[in-house]
Design a protein around this motif. Structure first.
Motif, PDB file in Angstrom:
ATOM      1  N   LYS A 154       0.827  -1.203   0.000  1.00  0.00           N
ATOM      2  CA  LYS A 154       0.000   0.000   0.000  1.00  0.00           C
ATOM      3  C   LYS A 154       0.862   1.253   0.000  1.00  0.00           C
ATOM      4  CE  LYS A 154      -3.582  -2.708   0.358  1.00  0.00           C
ATOM      5  NZ  LYS A 154      -2.889  -4.003   0.377  1.00  0.00           N
ATOM      6  N   ALA A 155       1.914   1.281   0.830  1.00  0.00           N
ATOM      7  CA  ALA A 155       2.780   2.457   0.915  1.00  0.00           C
ATOM      8  C   ALA A 155       3.529   2.694  -0.394  1.00  0.00           C
ATOM      9  CB  ALA A 155       3.767   2.290   2.070  1.00  0.00           C
ATOM     10  N   TYR A 156       4.098   1.639  -0.956  1.00  0.00           N
ATOM     11  CA  TYR A 156       4.838   1.775  -2.206  1.00  0.00           C
ATOM     12  C   TYR A 156       3.905   2.208  -3.344  1.00  0.00           C
ATOM     13  CZ  TYR A 156       7.540   0.551  -6.347  1.00  0.00           C
ATOM     14  OH  TYR A 156       8.186   0.591  -7.561  1.00  0.00           O
ATOM     15  N   GLY A 157       2.708   1.614  -3.383  1.00  0.00           N
ATOM     16  CA  GLY A 157       1.748   1.998  -4.414  1.00  0.00           C
ATOM     17  C   GLY A 157       1.373   3.467  -4.321  1.00  0.00           C
ATOM     18  N   CYS A 158       1.173   3.972  -3.087  1.00  0.00           N
ATOM     19  CA  CYS A 158       0.848   5.388  -2.913  1.00  0.00           C
ATOM     20  C   CYS A 158       2.016   6.269  -3.340  1.00  0.00           C
ATOM     21  CB  CYS A 158       0.472   5.664  -1.456  1.00  0.00           C
ATOM     22  SG  CYS A 158      -1.154   5.046  -0.988  1.00  0.00           S
ATOM     23  N   TRP A 159       3.233   5.886  -2.982  1.00  0.00           N
ATOM     24  CA  TRP A 159       4.405   6.667  -3.374  1.00  0.00           C
ATOM     25  C   TRP A 159       4.499   6.763  -4.891  1.00  0.00           C
ATOM     26  CZ3 TRP A 159       9.212   5.352  -5.732  1.00  0.00           C
ATOM     27  CH2 TRP A 159      10.200   6.340  -5.643  1.00  0.00           C
ATOM     28  N   ARG A 160       4.234   5.658  -5.573  1.00  0.00           N
ATOM     29  CA  ARG A 160       4.339   5.639  -7.034  1.00  0.00           C
ATOM     30  C   ARG A 160       3.249   6.483  -7.714  1.00  0.00           C
ATOM     31  NH1 ARG A 160       9.043   5.337  -9.303  1.00  0.00           N
ATOM     32  NH2 ARG A 160      10.042   3.282  -9.347  1.00  0.00           N
ATOM     33  N   THR A 161       2.166   6.786  -7.018  1.00  0.00           N
ATOM     34  CA  THR A 161       1.156   7.659  -7.640  1.00  0.00           C
ATOM     35  C   THR A 161       1.697   9.060  -7.855  1.00  0.00           C
ATOM     36  OG1 THR A 161       0.165   8.357  -5.521  1.00  0.00           O
ATOM     37  CG2 THR A 161      -0.756   6.384  -6.587  1.00  0.00           C
ATOM     38  N   GLN A 162       2.711   9.447  -7.086  1.00  0.00           N
ATOM     39  CA  GLN A 162       3.284  10.788  -7.213  1.00  0.00           C
ATOM     40  C   GLN A 162       4.682  10.770  -7.845  1.00  0.00           C
ATOM     41  OE1 GLN A 162       1.414  13.722  -4.203  1.00  0.00           O
ATOM     42  NE2 GLN A 162       2.707  12.363  -2.985  1.00  0.00           N
ATOM     43  N   ILE A 163       5.430   9.701  -7.636  1.00  0.00           N
ATOM     44  CA  ILE A 163       6.779   9.566  -8.188  1.00  0.00           C
ATOM     45  C   ILE A 163       6.728   8.366  -9.132  1.00  0.00           C
ATOM     46  CG2 ILE A 163       9.237   9.387  -7.673  1.00  0.00           C
ATOM     47  CD1 ILE A 163       7.919  11.828  -6.421  1.00  0.00           C
TER      48      ILE A 163
ATOM     49  N   VAL B  96      13.239  11.423   3.690  1.00  0.00           N
ATOM     50  CA  VAL B  96      12.793  10.026   3.569  1.00  0.00           C
ATOM     51  C   VAL B  96      11.620   9.920   2.607  1.00  0.00           C
ATOM     52  CG1 VAL B  96      11.879   8.039   4.831  1.00  0.00           C
ATOM     53  CG2 VAL B  96      13.563   9.543   5.932  1.00  0.00           C
ATOM     54  N   ALA B  97      11.744   9.021   1.623  1.00  0.00           N
ATOM     55  CA  ALA B  97      10.657   8.815   0.670  1.00  0.00           C
ATOM     56  C   ALA B  97       9.495   8.072   1.307  1.00  0.00           C
ATOM     57  CB  ALA B  97      11.174   8.048  -0.545  1.00  0.00           C
ATOM     58  N   ILE B  98       9.799   6.988   2.017  1.00  0.00           N
ATOM     59  CA  ILE B  98       8.775   6.204   2.726  1.00  0.00           C
ATOM     60  C   ILE B  98       9.297   5.935   4.126  1.00  0.00           C
ATOM     61  CG2 ILE B  98       7.414   4.080   2.777  1.00  0.00           C
ATOM     62  CD1 ILE B  98       7.758   3.863  -0.246  1.00  0.00           C
ATOM     63  N   PHE B  99       8.576   6.404   5.127  1.00  0.00           N
ATOM     64  CA  PHE B  99       8.995   6.251   6.529  1.00  0.00           C
ATOM     65  C   PHE B  99       8.043   5.259   7.200  1.00  0.00           C
ATOM     66  CE2 PHE B  99      11.613   8.841   9.634  1.00  0.00           C
ATOM     67  CZ  PHE B  99      11.585   7.881  10.634  1.00  0.00           C
ATOM     68  N   VAL B 100       8.588   4.141   7.652  1.00  0.00           N
ATOM     69  CA  VAL B 100       7.806   3.124   8.359  1.00  0.00           C
ATOM     70  C   VAL B 100       7.816   3.476   9.849  1.00  0.00           C
ATOM     71  CG1 VAL B 100       7.496   0.669   8.816  1.00  0.00           C
ATOM     72  CG2 VAL B 100       8.502   1.416   6.634  1.00  0.00           C
ATOM     73  N   ASP B 101       6.694   3.953  10.351  1.00  0.00           N
ATOM     74  CA  ASP B 101       6.603   4.421  11.733  1.00  0.00           C
ATOM     75  C   ASP B 101       5.511   3.640  12.461  1.00  0.00           C
ATOM     76  OD1 ASP B 101       6.245   5.679  14.151  1.00  0.00           O
ATOM     77  OD2 ASP B 101       5.962   7.683  13.335  1.00  0.00           O
TER      78      ASP B 101
ATOM     79  N   GLY C 287       8.969  15.486  10.161  1.00  0.00           N
ATOM     80  CA  GLY C 287      10.037  16.436   9.859  1.00  0.00           C
ATOM     81  C   GLY C 287      11.150  15.841   9.026  1.00  0.00           C
ATOM     82  N   SER C 288      11.191  14.517   8.927  1.00  0.00           N
ATOM     83  CA  SER C 288      12.237  13.828   8.165  1.00  0.00           C
ATOM     84  C   SER C 288      11.787  13.442   6.766  1.00  0.00           C
ATOM     85  CB  SER C 288      12.677  12.559   8.916  1.00  0.00           C
ATOM     86  OG  SER C 288      13.143  12.870  10.212  1.00  0.00           O
ATOM     87  N   LEU C 289      10.476  13.619   6.474  1.00  0.00           N
ATOM     88  CA  LEU C 289       9.941  13.185   5.188  1.00  0.00           C
ATOM     89  C   LEU C 289      10.365  14.098   4.049  1.00  0.00           C
ATOM     90  CD1 LEU C 289       6.192  12.138   5.603  1.00  0.00           C
ATOM     91  CD2 LEU C 289       8.130  10.674   5.065  1.00  0.00           C
ATOM     92  N   ALA C 290      10.604  13.494   2.895  1.00  0.00           N
ATOM     93  CA  ALA C 290      10.819  14.251   1.665  1.00  0.00           C
ATOM     94  C   ALA C 290       9.497  14.826   1.172  1.00  0.00           C
ATOM     95  CB  ALA C 290      11.406  13.326   0.594  1.00  0.00           C
ATOM     96  N   ARG C 291       9.568  15.803   0.263  1.00  0.00           N
ATOM     97  CA  ARG C 291       8.359  16.179  -0.454  1.00  0.00           C
ATOM     98  C   ARG C 291       7.853  14.965  -1.220  1.00  0.00           C
ATOM     99  NH1 ARG C 291       6.219  20.787  -1.146  1.00  0.00           N
ATOM    100  NH2 ARG C 291       5.463  20.202  -3.234  1.00  0.00           N
ATOM    101  N   GLU C 292       6.547  14.855  -1.323  1.00  0.00           N
ATOM    102  CA  GLU C 292       5.903  13.678  -1.910  1.00  0.00           C
ATOM    103  C   GLU C 292       6.231  12.396  -1.136  1.00  0.00           C
ATOM    104  OE1 GLU C 292       7.941  15.567  -4.263  1.00  0.00           O
ATOM    105  OE2 GLU C 292       6.221  16.900  -4.506  1.00  0.00           O
ATOM    106  N   GLY C 293       6.621  12.542   0.124  1.00  0.00           N
ATOM    107  CA  GLY C 293       6.943  11.376   0.936  1.00  0.00           C
ATOM    108  C   GLY C 293       5.705  10.707   1.502  1.00  0.00           C
ATOM    109  N   VAL C 294       5.888   9.468   1.944  1.00  0.00           N
ATOM    110  CA  VAL C 294       4.808   8.660   2.522  1.00  0.00           C
ATOM    111  C   VAL C 294       5.205   8.268   3.936  1.00  0.00           C
ATOM    112  CG1 VAL C 294       3.539   6.477   2.377  1.00  0.00           C
ATOM    113  CG2 VAL C 294       4.082   7.746   0.279  1.00  0.00           C
ATOM    114  N   VAL C 295       4.326   8.505   4.900  1.00  0.00           N
ATOM    115  CA  VAL C 295       4.501   7.928   6.231  1.00  0.00           C
ATOM    116  C   VAL C 295       3.508   6.784   6.336  1.00  0.00           C
ATOM    117  CG1 VAL C 295       2.964   9.673   7.278  1.00  0.00           C
ATOM    118  CG2 VAL C 295       4.461   8.311   8.725  1.00  0.00           C
ATOM    119  N   THR C 296       4.010   5.611   6.687  1.00  0.00           N
ATOM    120  CA  THR C 296       3.152   4.428   6.695  1.00  0.00           C
ATOM    121  C   THR C 296       3.232   3.728   8.038  1.00  0.00           C
ATOM    122  OG1 THR C 296       2.566   2.423   5.459  1.00  0.00           O
ATOM    123  CG2 THR C 296       4.920   2.868   5.715  1.00  0.00           C
TER     124      THR C 296
END
Length: 377
Positions: A158-167, A265-270, A282-291
């Motif tokens: 789910k996280a990777y799929g969401c990231w790919r919608t923007q990148i 961070v492109a995808i942050f697993v929290d 605060g560590s996320l990149a633009r277009e980043g995903v927190v999952t």
């Protein structure tokens, strides 16, 4: 688990006899072999975020919803049942499903009248049993860690799929996936590594730092940032504590910039939650995903909606996985070797379960895959 208690989580456990009726149509009698100690057990014992006994309307609850069992008997009664007497199976922790096959209530947690694996014998719906592959090359302790892997599989997709919608097109090698320490995060980062991302994760002991490095993950020693977590309510008026935290946060985020070529961070697993949530954002990149697929240390979160919108951050929240996907995840594990590494588990005997509960709650277990043995193989 039953009644009020004093002391740590281990004190919430009581050894006792319990009775259940005959097998109903479609049920199986099972003998638990290995159980995986999961955060949901710790939540149940500390009665936070809910008191599962009160929620279920039951005086006592048998916990344990992930592990390997041996099937002793099946009452098929004309139903199509895919398990047979003698099979070794994985328990799928689904108490109540929604119309798409996702869990609404978790088996042996908040689902009423479900009997967990912290018992010498248990009975359950045979449809929740997924056989261990015949002739598998992996050990039972490796399979018993499946809960963290199945959860990671669903959350990562789910996280990777969401990231790919923007990148949509950029090479993952240009991007960092980061995780706060834990077994699910480790499993997700191994998937991210397979997908070509840079991967990094925190660890709080020499043992875990070495483990991450051994598996190709950049280990970030959490001890370098001793004041990274939010101050406790008791510390909130302590100006020195806030100064120390600012220093830890600045140093951590500088390290993130170094690991990500300054992008974040492109995808942050929290799967931690409230104490570190502002650091995550605060560590996320633009277009980043927190999952996230867990809430080990706090469920109630706050963020600036406008800031998150402007930065085009996507927030992904998942729970468990989809029951019909279970055979496919198992088969991927078997075929691709995406498994808990051999020997990375630690196993407590059944009589040591209260000790396991306290060790887990107090961070005294070096392994990401703590387990308990109920019956011999």
């Amino acid at each position: 688990m039953s009644g009020p208690h004093q002391g740590g989580p281990g004190g919430a456990l009581r050894r006792d006899r319990f009775a259940f009726g005959p097998l109903e149509e479609g049920e199986a009698l099972v003998e638990p072999i290995l159980g995986s100690w999961e955060a949901n057990i710790d939540h149940a014992l500390t009665r936070s975020p809910i008191d599962v006994c009160s929620s279920r309307g039951e005086d006592a609850v048998v916990l344990g919803n992930l592990g390997v069992v041996r099937v002793l008997k099946v009452n098929a009664s004309g139903r199509e049942v895919e398990v047979r007497e003698g099979d070794l199976c994985l328990l799928m922790p689904f108490g109540k499903l929604d119309r798409f096959g996702y869990a609404e209530l978790a088996y042996a947690y908040d689902a009423p009248r479900t009997i967990g694996l912290l018992a010498r014998r248990s009975k359950l719906d045979a449809r929740l049993l997924l056989p261990v592959p015949d002739g598998t090359t992996y050990s039972l302790p490796q399979w018993a860690a499946y809960g963290r892997y199945f959860t990671a599989w669903d959350n990562w997709r789910k996280a990777y799929g969401c990231w790919r919608t923007q990148i949509a097109d950029d090479d993952p090698a240009n991007h960092l996936v980061f995780g706060w320490g834990g077994g699910v995060a480790f499993a997700e980062l191994m998937l991210a590594k397979r997908a070509g991302f840079r991967v990094a994760m925190t660890a709080g002991s020499d043992e875990r730092v070495a483990f991450l490095r051994e598996h190709g993950i950049t280990a970030v020693d959490r001890r370098r940032f001793p004041s990274l977590s939010q101050p406790t309510p008791q510390e909130r008026t302590d100006r020195e504590r806030h100064r120390q935290r600012r220093t830890s946060v600045q140093e951590f985020q500088q390290l993130v910039r170094e690991l990500s070529d300054g992008h974040g961070v492109a995808i942050f697993v929290d799967n931690i939650g409230e104490p570190l949530y502002d650091v995550t954002l605060g560590s996320l990149a633009r277009e980043g995903v927190v999952t996230t697929c867990g809430w080990k240390a706090g469920m109630r979160l706050n963020h600036l909606r406008g800031a998150e919108s402007i930065a085009r951050h996507i927030h992904v929240n998942t729970h468990v996985w989809r029951l019909p996907d279970s055979p496919g995840i198992r088969d991927f594990q078997e075929a691709e070797g995406w498994m808990a590494p051999q020997g990375s588990d630690v196993v407590y005997d059944f009589d040591q379960v209260p000790e396991l509960a306290d060790d887990y709650a107090n961070g005294r277990i070096g392994s990401y895959f703590p387990m308990y043995r109920v019956n011999p193989l």
